[in-house]
Enzyme design. Sequence first.
Site, short mmCIF file in Angstrom:
data_model
loop_
_atom_site.label_atom_id
_atom_site.label_comp_id
_atom_site.label_asym_id
_atom_site.label_seq_id
_atom_site.Cartn_x
_atom_site.Cartn_y
_atom_site.Cartn_z
N GLU A 71 -26.56 -76.10 -92.99
CA GLU A 71 -27.57 -77.17 -92.83
C GLU A 71 -28.56 -76.86 -91.71
OE1 GLU A 71 -24.89 -77.94 -89.53
OE2 GLU A 71 -24.51 -77.40 -91.63
N HIS A 80 -22.38 -73.41 -90.82
CA HIS A 80 -23.36 -74.49 -90.76
C HIS A 80 -24.66 -74.14 -91.50
CE1 HIS A 80 -21.34 -77.32 -88.05
NE2 HIS A 80 -20.77 -76.25 -87.55
N CYS A 82 -18.03 -77.62 -92.40
CA CYS A 82 -17.37 -77.64 -91.09
C CYS A 82 -16.16 -78.59 -91.12
CB CYS A 82 -18.36 -78.01 -89.99
SG CYS A 82 -17.71 -77.74 -88.33
#
Length: 262
Positions: A227, A225, A116
């Site tokens: 994660e 994203h 990001c």
Amino acid sequence: MASHLPKSIVAVPADIRDIGGAIWHAAPNQYVSAALKVADVMSFIVPAFETGNDADAILDRVDGVLISGALSNVHPSLYGRQATEADGPFDPGRDATSLPLIRRAIDRGIPLLAICRGIQELNVALGGTLASEIQDQPGIWDHRSPEVSDRDEKFAIRQPVIVAEGGCIARYLGTAGEVQVNSLHRQAISETAPRLQVEARAEDGTVEAVSVIDAKSFAVGVQWHPEYWAETDAPSRALFEAFGDAVRAYVAFKATPAGAAA
């Protein structure tokens, strides 16, 4: 008695946050949790000082670098643009910490995963530029996060990116072509840094993943994203597992005579 190898450690540059009137050096839980639970590496959070940090001293003590997303944006002065209030919020301590770490990690062949804000820092660190409020540009979709309070809904996997055939991201994910991701941003790469190879784009052409062309090790950035769903989404898990594997390979390399001399 079997020997126990300690977990590898990655550096995570902090964000500066004002919490209750006190200044904190903080990192989002999703990133360090995915690093531990999926990449199987521990994280050391690096304080985000505007001056005084020594990138090589930090990198001497870790085995990888994870650059997280953040609420702030890279300051436009770092890529030759005039800053406006609309470009913010800014975090000069984060900029001053992340960009040197990125450059030196690449130079030294230390594995790097940038997510990001991280992909934007990677591009700026290597000489690229960013575009703000991309949803206002002709033909560009609205990539901003939906206005919902539920975080799982906000970070839901809902849009496709096209992963380039034959690139390292395709190799790490085990697939090329259309991959569903959760990409939430109002800034994006404008001019791609000369040392970066575009690895994935949104259907409107927005750059969504890059790799460092001449990297000695894993060195990639993604705008989405991974994660957030790293424990349950296959492509997200694959990216973090590939990062963890690269970190452990770097540890093994450091133990060789060539690595010790580097």
